[in-house]
Structures are given as structure tokens and as C-alpha cells.
Design a protein around this motif. Structure first.
Motif, PDB file in Angstrom:
ATOM      1  N   LYS A  14       0.759  -1.070  -0.154  1.00 16.71           N
ATOM      2  CA  LYS A  14      -0.036  -0.021  -0.033  1.00 16.71           C
ATOM      3  C   LYS A  14       0.883   1.192  -0.166  1.00 16.71           C
ATOM      4  O   LYS A  14       2.004   1.274   0.623  1.00 16.71           O
ATOM      5  CB  LYS A  14      -0.736   0.034   1.525  1.00 16.71           C
ATOM      6  CG  LYS A  14      -1.855  -1.038   1.366  1.00 16.71           C
ATOM      7  CD  LYS A  14      -3.075  -0.850   0.258  1.00 16.71           C
ATOM      8  CE  LYS A  14      -4.104  -1.959   0.641  1.00 16.71           C
ATOM      9  NZ  LYS A  14      -5.081  -1.642  -0.318  1.00 16.71           N
ATOM     10  N   ILE A  15       0.298   2.307  -0.558  1.00 18.46           N
ATOM     11  CA  ILE A  15       0.951   3.563  -0.576  1.00 18.46           C
ATOM     12  C   ILE A  15       0.330   4.807   0.065  1.00 18.46           C
ATOM     13  O   ILE A  15      -0.925   4.435   0.166  1.00 18.46           O
ATOM     14  CB  ILE A  15       1.539   4.086  -1.861  1.00 18.46           C
ATOM     15  CG1 ILE A  15       0.276   4.208  -2.939  1.00 18.46           C
ATOM     16  CG2 ILE A  15       2.572   3.122  -2.479  1.00 18.46           C
ATOM     17  CD1 ILE A  15       0.678   4.899  -4.299  1.00 18.46           C
ATOM     18  N   TYR A  16       0.649   5.662   0.667  1.00 24.25           N
ATOM     19  CA  TYR A  16       0.047   6.587   1.309  1.00 24.25           C
ATOM     20  C   TYR A  16       0.716   8.187   1.054  1.00 24.25           C
ATOM     21  O   TYR A  16       1.974   8.049   1.209  1.00 24.25           O
ATOM     22  CB  TYR A  16      -0.028   6.518   2.827  1.00 24.25           C
ATOM     23  CG  TYR A  16      -0.680   7.685   3.550  1.00 24.25           C
ATOM     24  CD1 TYR A  16      -2.267   7.856   3.610  1.00 24.25           C
ATOM     25  CD2 TYR A  16       0.098   8.702   4.081  1.00 24.25           C
ATOM     26  CE1 TYR A  16      -2.966   8.679   4.437  1.00 24.25           C
ATOM     27  CE2 TYR A  16      -0.668   9.800   4.748  1.00 24.25           C
ATOM     28  CZ  TYR A  16      -1.943   9.600   4.790  1.00 24.25           C
ATOM     29  OH  TYR A  16      -2.786  10.761   5.481  1.00 24.25           O
ATOM     30  N   VAL A  17       0.000   8.999   0.681  1.00 25.63           N
ATOM     31  CA  VAL A  17       0.639  10.056   0.174  1.00 25.63           C
ATOM     32  C   VAL A  17       0.103  11.514   1.231  1.00 25.63           C
ATOM     33  O   VAL A  17      -0.943  11.527   1.517  1.00 25.63           O
ATOM     34  CB  VAL A  17       0.312  10.524  -1.210  1.00 25.63           C
ATOM     35  CG1 VAL A  17       1.151  12.180  -1.465  1.00 25.63           C
ATOM     36  CG2 VAL A  17       0.897   9.822  -2.074  1.00 25.63           C
ATOM     37  N   GLY A  18       1.125  12.136   1.783  1.00 30.89           N
ATOM     38  CA  GLY A  18       0.747  13.291   2.767  1.00 30.89           C
ATOM     39  C   GLY A  18       1.841  14.490   2.830  1.00 30.89           C
ATOM     40  O   GLY A  18       2.718  14.372   1.917  1.00 30.89           O
ATOM     41  N   TYR A  19       1.464  15.295   3.474  1.00 35.13           N
ATOM     42  CA  TYR A  19       2.429  16.492   3.776  1.00 35.13           C
ATOM     43  C   TYR A  19       2.466  16.825   5.160  1.00 35.13           C
ATOM     44  O   TYR A  19       1.681  16.437   6.240  1.00 35.13           O
ATOM     45  CB  TYR A  19       1.890  17.850   3.120  1.00 35.13           C
ATOM     46  CG  TYR A  19       0.846  18.635   3.740  1.00 35.13           C
ATOM     47  CD1 TYR A  19       1.318  19.568   4.542  1.00 35.13           C
ATOM     48  CD2 TYR A  19      -0.498  18.120   3.689  1.00 35.13           C
ATOM     49  CE1 TYR A  19       0.104  20.280   5.329  1.00 35.13           C
ATOM     50  CE2 TYR A  19      -1.569  18.722   4.229  1.00 35.13           C
ATOM     51  CZ  TYR A  19      -1.127  19.786   5.082  1.00 35.13           C
ATOM     52  OH  TYR A  19      -2.105  20.633   5.895  1.00 35.13           O
ATOM     53  N   SER A  20       3.642  17.326   5.621  1.00 35.36           N
ATOM     54  CA  SER A  20       3.972  17.573   7.140  1.00 35.36           C
ATOM     55  C   SER A  20       4.934  18.688   7.202  1.00 35.36           C
ATOM     56  O   SER A  20       5.783  18.613   6.345  1.00 35.36           O
ATOM     57  CB  SER A  20       4.088  16.405   7.964  1.00 35.36           C
ATOM     58  OG  SER A  20       4.760  16.731   8.900  1.00 35.36           O
ATOM     59  N   ALA A  21       4.978  19.445   8.283  1.00 36.00           N
ATOM     60  CA  ALA A  21       6.219  20.173   8.492  1.00 36.00           C
ATOM     61  C   ALA A  21       7.370  19.505   9.209  1.00 36.00           C
ATOM     62  O   ALA A  21       8.361  19.719   9.093  1.00 36.00           O
ATOM     63  CB  ALA A  21       5.830  21.229   9.536  1.00 36.00           C
ATOM     64  N   ASN A  22       7.037  18.174   9.712  1.00 37.18           N
ATOM     65  CA  ASN A  22       7.871  17.204  10.404  1.00 37.18           C
ATOM     66  C   ASN A  22       7.716  15.824   9.821  1.00 37.18           C
ATOM     67  O   ASN A  22       6.914  15.066  10.404  1.00 37.18           O
ATOM     68  CB  ASN A  22       7.978  17.540  11.819  1.00 37.18           C
ATOM     69  CG  ASN A  22       8.882  16.637  12.603  1.00 37.18           C
ATOM     70  OD1 ASN A  22       9.522  15.885  12.057  1.00 37.18           O
ATOM     71  ND2 ASN A  22       9.262  17.064  13.863  1.00 37.18           N
ATOM     72  N   PRO A  23       8.231  15.400   8.884  1.00 35.61           N
ATOM     73  CA  PRO A  23       7.715  14.085   8.123  1.00 35.61           C
ATOM     74  C   PRO A  23       8.277  12.960   9.132  1.00 35.61           C
ATOM     75  O   PRO A  23       7.653  11.937   9.199  1.00 35.61           O
ATOM     76  CB  PRO A  23       8.675  14.072   6.678  1.00 35.61           C
ATOM     77  CG  PRO A  23       9.425  15.074   6.812  1.00 35.61           C
ATOM     78  CD  PRO A  23       8.986  16.328   7.754  1.00 35.61           C
ATOM     79  N   ASN A  24       9.514  13.043   9.725  1.00 32.39           N
ATOM     80  CA  ASN A  24       9.819  11.853  10.735  1.00 32.39           C
ATOM     81  C   ASN A  24       8.773  11.855  11.848  1.00 32.39           C
ATOM     82  O   ASN A  24       8.564  10.616  12.160  1.00 32.39           O
ATOM     83  CB  ASN A  24      11.402  12.051  11.103  1.00 32.39           C
ATOM     84  CG  ASN A  24      12.196  11.927   9.844  1.00 32.39           C
ATOM     85  OD1 ASN A  24      12.033  11.168   9.282  1.00 32.39           O
ATOM     86  ND2 ASN A  24      13.176  12.744   9.816  1.00 32.39           N
ATOM     87  N   GLN A  25       8.359  12.967  12.483  1.00 33.32           N
ATOM     88  CA  GLN A  25       7.557  12.646  13.440  1.00 33.32           C
ATOM     89  C   GLN A  25       6.072  12.190  12.848  1.00 33.32           C
ATOM     90  O   GLN A  25       5.461  11.189  13.692  1.00 33.32           O
ATOM     91  CB  GLN A  25       7.227  14.108  14.145  1.00 33.32           C
ATOM     92  CG  GLN A  25       6.250  14.099  15.223  1.00 33.32           C
ATOM     93  CD  GLN A  25       6.038  15.382  15.926  1.00 33.32           C
ATOM     94  OE1 GLN A  25       6.028  16.601  15.136  1.00 33.32           O
ATOM     95  NE2 GLN A  25       5.784  15.675  17.008  1.00 33.32           N
ATOM     96  N   ARG A  26       5.739  12.647  11.641  1.00 36.48           N
ATOM     97  CA  ARG A  26       4.667  12.193  11.192  1.00 36.48           C
ATOM     98  C   ARG A  26       4.807  10.606  10.917  1.00 36.48           C
ATOM     99  O   ARG A  26       3.531   9.828  10.973  1.00 36.48           O
ATOM    100  CB  ARG A  26       4.150  12.719   9.919  1.00 36.48           C
ATOM    101  CG  ARG A  26       3.013  12.762   9.351  1.00 36.48           C
ATOM    102  CD  ARG A  26       1.786  13.367  10.098  1.00 36.48           C
ATOM    103  NE  ARG A  26       0.473  13.092   9.758  1.00 36.48           N
ATOM    104  CZ  ARG A  26      -0.425  12.407  10.359  1.00 36.48           C
ATOM    105  NH1 ARG A  26      -0.165  11.995  11.653  1.00 36.48           N
ATOM    106  NH2 ARG A  26      -1.568  12.167   9.737  1.00 36.48           N
TER     107      ARG A  26
END
Length: 81
Positions: A14-26
Motif C-alpha cells: 500500500k502507498i500513502y501520500v501526505g504532507y507535514s512540517a515534520n515528516p519523521n514525526q508524522r
């Protein structure tokens, strides 16, 4: 800075696409036992692609592009290399 990221669950393909200011925390949140969202069902996740942007709106725009059919083709290309 803001980031658009692509997660991949190898166990479930499965794939998931998102955005974040802190991708490692996300990523930690996506892989957390306390996660109650869609991504919980397909843990563990790993980041397979990350893009950096100066504004949130740019990251959101790229997220939307990656969720399109052309963007999904780009992601599947990443997985096949």
C-alpha cells in the motif's frame, strides 16, 4: 519548511501520500499503536519519497499531484526501480 511524503507498506503493498512540517514525526504517528486512522491497518510504513517546499500551499499542491493518476504512476515507478 514543509514536506510532501510518500509512505509505503511493504507487508500490504500500500502507498500513502501526505504532507507535514515534520515528516519523521508524522511517520512515527502513522506507525504508532495509538493511530486510529486508515494507515493503522497497514503498518509498518516507511518513507520512500520526500520533497521539500518553502510553503504549505506548495506542499499541498504537490500532494494533490501525487494523488492523481499521473502521480500514482510516478510512485509506482519509484517502487519498481
Amino acid at each position: 519548511m514543509y514536506y510532501t511524503y510518500v509512505l509505503y507498506s511493504e507487508d500490504y503493498n500500500k502507498i500513502y501520500v501526505g504532507y507535514s512540517a515534520n515528516p519523521n514525526q508524522r511517520l512515527e504517528i502513522h506507525n504508532s499503536k495509538e493511530n486510529t486512522g486508515w494507515t493503522r491497518s497497514f503498518q509498518p510504513w516507511k518513507i520512500i519519497h520526500l520533497e521539500e517546499f518553502t510553503t504549505k500551499s506548495e506542499a499541498l499542491k504537490r500532494e494533490k499531484q501525487l494523488k492523481s493518476s499521473r502521480g500514482r504512476a510516478f510512485i509506482h515507478n519509484l517502487l519498481s526501480t
